[in-house]
Write a protein that holds these residues in place. Structure first.
Motif, PDB file in Angstrom:
ATOM      1  N   ARG A  10     124.494 -66.430  46.072  1.00  0.00           N
ATOM      2  CA  ARG A  10     124.651 -67.821  46.289  1.00  0.00           C
ATOM      3  C   ARG A  10     123.782 -68.405  47.280  1.00  0.00           C
ATOM      4  O   ARG A  10     123.306 -69.365  47.134  1.00  0.00           O
ATOM      5  CB  ARG A  10     126.193 -67.735  46.740  1.00  0.00           C
ATOM      6  N   SER A  11     123.554 -67.568  48.213  1.00  0.00           N
ATOM      7  CA  SER A  11     122.514 -68.015  49.319  1.00  0.00           C
ATOM      8  C   SER A  11     121.010 -68.257  48.622  1.00  0.00           C
ATOM      9  O   SER A  11     120.251 -69.229  49.031  1.00  0.00           O
ATOM     10  CB  SER A  11     122.330 -67.018  50.346  1.00  0.00           C
ATOM     11  N   LEU A  12     120.616 -67.315  47.687  1.00  0.00           N
ATOM     12  CA  LEU A  12     119.308 -67.431  46.939  1.00  0.00           C
ATOM     13  C   LEU A  12     119.499 -68.657  46.240  1.00  0.00           C
ATOM     14  O   LEU A  12     118.530 -69.538  46.097  1.00  0.00           O
ATOM     15  CB  LEU A  12     119.279 -66.393  45.873  1.00  0.00           C
ATOM     16  N   SER A  13     120.497 -68.996  45.489  1.00  0.00           N
ATOM     17  CA  SER A  13     120.618 -70.192  44.796  1.00  0.00           C
ATOM     18  C   SER A  13     120.626 -71.760  45.609  1.00  0.00           C
ATOM     19  O   SER A  13     119.998 -72.484  45.123  1.00  0.00           O
ATOM     20  CB  SER A  13     121.866 -70.300  43.828  1.00  0.00           C
ATOM     21  N   LEU A  14     121.071 -71.370  46.767  1.00  0.00           N
ATOM     22  CA  LEU A  14     121.339 -72.476  47.753  1.00  0.00           C
ATOM     23  C   LEU A  14     119.989 -72.873  48.091  1.00  0.00           C
ATOM     24  O   LEU A  14     119.261 -74.134  48.457  1.00  0.00           O
ATOM     25  CB  LEU A  14     122.038 -72.011  48.918  1.00  0.00           C
ATOM     26  N   LEU A  46     115.391 -62.088  58.610  1.00  0.00           N
ATOM     27  CA  LEU A  46     115.736 -60.895  58.146  1.00  0.00           C
ATOM     28  C   LEU A  46     116.999 -61.132  57.025  1.00  0.00           C
ATOM     29  O   LEU A  46     117.520 -62.207  57.202  1.00  0.00           O
ATOM     30  CB  LEU A  46     115.964 -59.770  58.893  1.00  0.00           C
ATOM     31  N   PRO A  47     117.553 -60.238  56.160  1.00  0.00           N
ATOM     32  CA  PRO A  47     118.513 -60.715  55.314  1.00  0.00           C
ATOM     33  C   PRO A  47     119.835 -61.371  55.586  1.00  0.00           C
ATOM     34  O   PRO A  47     120.390 -60.888  56.676  1.00  0.00           O
ATOM     35  CB  PRO A  47     118.800 -59.333  54.648  1.00  0.00           C
ATOM     36  N   GLN A  48     119.957 -62.548  55.094  1.00  0.00           N
ATOM     37  CA  GLN A  48     121.035 -63.558  55.653  1.00  0.00           C
ATOM     38  C   GLN A  48     121.969 -63.787  54.617  1.00  0.00           C
ATOM     39  O   GLN A  48     121.692 -63.801  53.308  1.00  0.00           O
ATOM     40  CB  GLN A  48     120.315 -64.845  55.883  1.00  0.00           C
ATOM     41  N   SER A  49     122.920 -64.277  54.968  1.00  0.00           N
ATOM     42  CA  SER A  49     123.968 -65.289  54.055  1.00  0.00           C
ATOM     43  C   SER A  49     124.006 -66.342  54.550  1.00  0.00           C
ATOM     44  O   SER A  49     124.325 -66.676  55.867  1.00  0.00           O
ATOM     45  CB  SER A  49     125.367 -64.647  53.971  1.00  0.00           C
ATOM     46  N   ILE A  50     123.547 -67.625  53.705  1.00  0.00           N
ATOM     47  CA  ILE A  50     123.335 -68.943  54.197  1.00  0.00           C
ATOM     48  C   ILE A  50     124.570 -69.719  53.551  1.00  0.00           C
ATOM     49  O   ILE A  50     124.769 -69.879  52.274  1.00  0.00           O
ATOM     50  CB  ILE A  50     122.170 -69.407  53.646  1.00  0.00           C
ATOM     51  N   GLY A  51     125.166 -70.462  54.516  1.00  0.00           N
ATOM     52  CA  GLY A  51     126.307 -71.282  54.126  1.00  0.00           C
ATOM     53  C   GLY A  51     127.656 -70.539  53.949  1.00  0.00           C
ATOM     54  O   GLY A  51     127.670 -69.349  54.381  1.00  0.00           O
ATOM     55  N   PRO A  52     128.631 -71.190  53.725  1.00  0.00           N
ATOM     56  CA  PRO A  52     128.707 -72.589  53.465  1.00  0.00           C
ATOM     57  C   PRO A  52     128.378 -73.425  54.430  1.00  0.00           C
ATOM     58  O   PRO A  52     128.501 -73.213  55.800  1.00  0.00           O
ATOM     59  CB  PRO A  52     130.331 -72.748  52.841  1.00  0.00           C
ATOM     60  N   THR A  53     127.939 -74.761  54.102  1.00  0.00           N
ATOM     61  CA  THR A  53     127.497 -75.723  55.084  1.00  0.00           C
ATOM     62  C   THR A  53     128.480 -77.005  54.869  1.00  0.00           C
ATOM     63  O   THR A  53     128.184 -78.330  54.870  1.00  0.00           O
ATOM     64  CB  THR A  53     126.238 -76.328  54.656  1.00  0.00           C
ATOM     65  N   CYS A  54     129.764 -76.710  54.590  1.00  0.00           N
ATOM     66  CA  CYS A  54     130.973 -77.921  54.457  1.00  0.00           C
ATOM     67  C   CYS A  54     131.369 -78.314  55.831  1.00  0.00           C
ATOM     68  O   CYS A  54     131.924 -77.434  56.564  1.00  0.00           O
ATOM     69  CB  CYS A  54     132.006 -77.252  53.568  1.00  0.00           C
TER      70      CYS A  54
END
Length: 389
Positions: free
Chosen positions: A177-181, A139-147
């Motif tokens: 930004r998550s979509l782009s990732l 379900l709707p997420q925000s992914i990252g940052p993964t630094c």
């Protein structure tokens, strides 16, 4: 013949953070809307005791333990040993028709320590979901940052996270930004935050409730939290700006403070004490019910969205991309600012503008068609994924 679907809901945290509790409730409600009221939902939670109203809640491997038990779980996870918690998780996944990741912003790591926690906590659940061979929808997420540490380790860690997500049926993301990732995975679909979807579902009742209230601002509530792991300059700006904002508000209206989270490592009450506010403060939900403010200023996104669902306009001081995504989806972009660089005077001017409250609700009602379409898409995706081959 099987009469109802069985869904395993991964990555639940704790109701001691009322925003995380809200996301679990909205996730379960959406599942039952899509698959029927008799849908059996098994919840995998970091704080299972905080969800007593649900019938089947199990402790998440590593995350669902504390003290020496957590250390033992983490050591076992590193060695890939099968603990009781992992066995219990796999049994639930084996019996499931569908595996779902709760909405939220937990798939991130800014530091090496956070990357280790993500690897041994959430990514352990993700690997088990992939190994089960069952359909998986997040379900709707925000992914990252993964630094995490050096650029090389960051790249490897980020690739591993993307590889897990790319193996799933669909991952709904709540910001661009998550979509782009995840663009290269082909699994990502843009959709609003679960609380934004709930606003669309409830909007008639919310707007009717808001219409009964005054458009004057005589009482503002602030929902604050400690600054995230920013650099020293940003943390200093945040501290000074929060203090200045509170002073400005006190000069123009009655000011209250409310607590959104008291969970492990996420204790808003401790932050208030660091500001010299020693009084026992109400939870936001209690304040909204018993001493409803005219406006809320919240650093926590779901403190802001929960206020909106209660019929109270909310200005959000966002410390992550998710806030800008949610407020953009609601068409109220002028009610969100970066918590690391916001101007207290500009926030006060926005709140106390003559048409502030009516214009807030007019704007929020303007984007409902797109939100409704996203909700329909999520429901249809869940139904398709839960169907047998």
């Amino acid at each position: 013949m099987k009469q109802s679907k069985h869904v395993v809901l991964l990555h639940a945290y704790s109701r001691r953070n009322s925003g995380d509790g809200l996301l679990v409730d909205l996730s379960v409600a959406l599942l039952r809307e899509a698959l029927g009221e008799r849908t059996q939902v098994s919840i995998v939670a970091a704080d299972p005791a905080s969800f007593p109203e649900y019938e089947d809640v199990i402790a998440a491997p590593v995350m669902g333990y504390a003290g020496s038990a957590r250390i033992a779980e983490a050591a076992a996870a590193c060695a890939r040993w099968r603990t009781r918690s992992v066995t219990q998780l796999r049994a639930r996944l084996h019996d499931a028709d569908l595996i779902v990741g709760v909405g939220g912003g937990y798939l991130r790591a800014r530091t090496g320590a956070e990357a280790l926690k993500l690897e041994l906590g959430h990514m352990l659940q993700m690997r088990a979901a992939r190994a089960s061979g069952k359909p998986v929808v997040y379900l709707p997420q925000s992914i990252g940052p993964t630094c995490a540490g050096s650029s090389a380790s960051s790249s490897v860690f980020g690739a591993r996270l993307k590889g897990l997500l790319g193996a799933y049926s669909t991952v709904f993301v709540r910001d661009d930004r998550s979509l782009s990732l995840l663009a290269s995975t082909g699994c990502a679909v843009r959709a609003p935050d679960l609380a934004v979807l709930e606003f669309e579902r409830r909007h008639e009742a919310v707007l009717a409730k808001a219409a009964q209230r005054s458009s004057s601002v005589r009482h503002v509530a602030m929902v604050l939290r400690e600054a995230p792991s920013w650099d020293a300059a940003k943390r200093m700006h945040y501290a000074r700006s929060v203090q200045r904002l509170a002073e400005l508000l006190c000069g123009q209206c009655r000011l209250s403070f409310a607590v959104q989270s008291t969970g492990r490592g996420n204790d808003d009450a401790a932050y208030y004490r660091s500001l010299g506010i020693e009084a026992t403060l109400p939870g936001l939900k209690q304040l909204l019910a018993d001493d409803t403010p005219d406006v809320v200023v919240s650093v926590r996104l779901h403190g802001a969205l929960e206020s909106i669902l209660h019929g109270v306009p909310a200005f959000h001081l966002s410390y992550e991309r998710k806030g800008f995504g949610a407020y953009g989806d609601l068409h109220i972009d002028d009610w969100v600012a970066n918590a690391a660089s916001f101007d207290p005077d500009a926030v006060v001017q926005r709140i106390f503008r003559d048409d502030a409250i009516p214009s807030f609700w007019h704007a929020a009602a303007g984007g409902l068609d797109a939100v409704r379409a996203s909700r329909t898409r999520i429901v249809e995706t869940l139904r398709r994924a839960a169907q047998p081959d």
